[in-house]
Design an enzyme around this catalytic site. Structure first.
Site, short mmCIF file in Angstrom:
data_model
loop_
_atom_site.label_atom_id
_atom_site.label_comp_id
_atom_site.label_asym_id
_atom_site.label_seq_id
_atom_site.Cartn_x
_atom_site.Cartn_y
_atom_site.Cartn_z
CG HIS A 139 -0.32 0.09 2.54
ND1 HIS A 139 -0.05 1.29 3.18
CD2 HIS A 139 0.10 -0.88 3.40
CE1 HIS A 139 0.49 1.06 4.36
NE2 HIS A 139 0.61 -0.26 4.52
CG ASP A 155 -2.61 4.26 3.00
OD1 ASP A 155 -2.23 3.14 2.62
OD2 ASP A 155 -3.31 4.42 4.02
CG ASP A 183 3.17 0.59 7.68
OD1 ASP A 183 2.73 -0.06 6.72
OD2 ASP A 183 2.53 0.74 8.74
CD GLU A 210 -2.55 -1.53 5.60
OE1 GLU A 210 -2.45 -2.58 6.27
OE2 GLU A 210 -2.05 -0.43 5.97
CD GLU A 211 -0.74 2.44 7.70
OE1 GLU A 211 -1.36 2.07 8.72
OE2 GLU A 211 0.42 2.08 7.44
CG ASP A 256 2.05 -3.74 5.22
OD1 ASP A 256 2.88 -2.85 5.53
OD2 ASP A 256 0.84 -3.63 5.43
CG HIS A 285 1.66 3.68 12.48
ND1 HIS A 285 0.37 3.27 12.77
CD2 HIS A 285 1.98 3.11 11.29
CE1 HIS A 285 -0.06 2.50 11.79
NE2 HIS A 285 0.90 2.38 10.88
#
EC number: 3.4.11.4
Length: 412
Positions: A78, A80, A141, A175-176, A198, A384
């Site tokens: 992903h 995003d 990520d 995805e997040e 991932d 994150h």
């Protein structure tokens, strides 16, 4: 290795933060910036059937170069990044030949990436790390996963002596915020199985993940002048506090590990008249998962019973929505797809770390849509947040795993 560094940095410096409060797909316009760049790169490297739909889902094909029948496999990542921490103006820092000591991410703000706190750093002594500058996340990520898939496809195109079947590539938005697979066209993708790139540290191979739900609990109140409030005021913020105190105190992310589930309070805002609490609910065990959801309603019912007469009706509303489920039940019947990835790692002298994901990937939802999809490491750590980093050597190894899986799948 420099090619991977350059490719990765070109991706992470594009802001692709998603937005859970948006109803569009992708949830933010800026995700198109990287999506369109990826489409052009896929075409330029020689991938076939490169498509991007109205929701920014990207698919492409590397045709088979063998005459015998080979299952079509896929690799998914992903583009995003999480809205939990800013991904705007990412300024990556490169630490060559890491010496095992503290890394100063930002001297002005005294932000230190230290192995005393993040012990995993010590695995990567002598390697090249890419870190943040302490003011943003990095975006490994899952831009590390995208980098690895793109690099692997480019390598296979340039080395036709490596035999492989048809390979499909898929890149997704959002995805997040839990929507990465919502509009993924599995039939169009046309693979028998796939792998999401991932995961985190080198060697991770995962085919189990949390069952997941989100809960939104709304509390009503009655505002009365505090000097004359006895027996009249109902403070919705205190009701919210009462609700939270009824949850198991040790079943939170910071006190659980492995297969242990949790309740995670991630947002609370309110006033005397109304307070909203938002939780996520996670558990690998389906029965425990259902019990957790039931507990939310039980506590809400208890508060309603206690205050219904005074308030004049229900004072607490709990809405619980499932988000995704444990992919294990869909992967176990085709377990050879995990064994192929495990064999690929072993042949590359990587020790497989097979463990449950304490989270979710697009692969969880894709598995339930008919595309079994285990998860493979992408190399990053501390996702994150500002302490995120990725060892370049891990991205190189992940790229090699993709190539090896393609090669093993094509063997007679």
């Amino acid at each position: 290795m420099q090619d991977i560094i350059n490719r990765f940095i070109s991706y992470v410096t594009i802001d692709t933060e998603s937005d859970p409060n948006s109803n569009t797909t992708p949830s933010t316009e800026k995700q198109w910036d990287l999506a369109n760049k990826l489409v052009e790169e896929l075409k330029a490297m020689g991938m076939q059937d490169v498509t991007i739909d109205e929701n920014a889902y990207i698919m492409a094909t590397l045709p088979s170069n063998v005459a015998h029948d080979v299952p079509t496999i896929g690799f998914v990542a992903h583009f995003d990044t999480t809205p939990d921490f800013t991904g705007a103006n990412v300024k990556p820092q490169i630490v060559e030949n890491y010496d095992g000591r503290d890394i100063v991410l930002n001297a002005e703000q005294n932000i230190i990436l230290s192995p005393d706190y993040f012990e995993d750093l010590l695995q990567y002594k002598g390697q090249t790390l890419i870190t943040t500058d302490g003011t943003t996340l990095l975006g490994a990520d899952d831009k590390a996963g995208i980098t690895e898939i793109m690099t692997a496809m480019d390598y296979l195109i340039k080395h036709p002596e490596i035999k492989h079947g048809k390979i499909r590539v898929g890149f997704t938005p959002d995805e997040e915020i839990g929507r990465g697979a919502h509009k993924f066209d599995v039939e169009k993708f046309g693979a028998e199985w796939a792998y999401t790139m991932d995961g985190s540290q080198i060697g991770e191979l995962e085919y189990e993940n949390f069952n997941a739900a989100g809960a939104k609990i709304t509390f009503q109140g009655k505002s009365v002048h505090p000097g004359y409030a006895k027996g009249k005021m109902i403070n919705s913020m205190l009701l919210a506090n009462q609700f939270i105190s009824e949850l198991p105190i040790n079943e939170v992310p910071e006190r659980t590990t492995g297969y242990e589930g949790f309740f995670h309070l991630h947002d609370i805002h309110g006033s005397i008249e109304e307070t909203v609490v938002e939780l996520i609910i996670r558990d690998h065990n389906k029965d425990h998962f259902e019990a957790r959801k039931a507990l939310i309603q039980t506590i809400a019912d208890k508060i309603n019973t206690a205050y219904e007469k005074q308030f004049g009706g229900p004072i607490c509303e709990a809405i619980v929505k499932d988000q995704y489920f444990n992919m294990r039940e869909k992967v176990e019947p085709v377990f050879h797809i995990v064994e192929i990835a495990e064999k690929a790692m072993k042949e590359l002298n990587i020790t497989p770390i097979i463990k449950p994901i304490r989270g979710g990937t697009d692969g969880a939802q894709l598995s339930f849509k008919g595309l079994p999809c285990p998860n493979i490491f992408a190399g990053g750590h501390n996702f994150h947040g500002k302490y995120e980093y990725v060892p370049v050597e891990s991205m190189v190894k992940a790229t090699e795993v993709i190539v090896k899986i393609a090669e093993l799948t094509a063997q007679k």
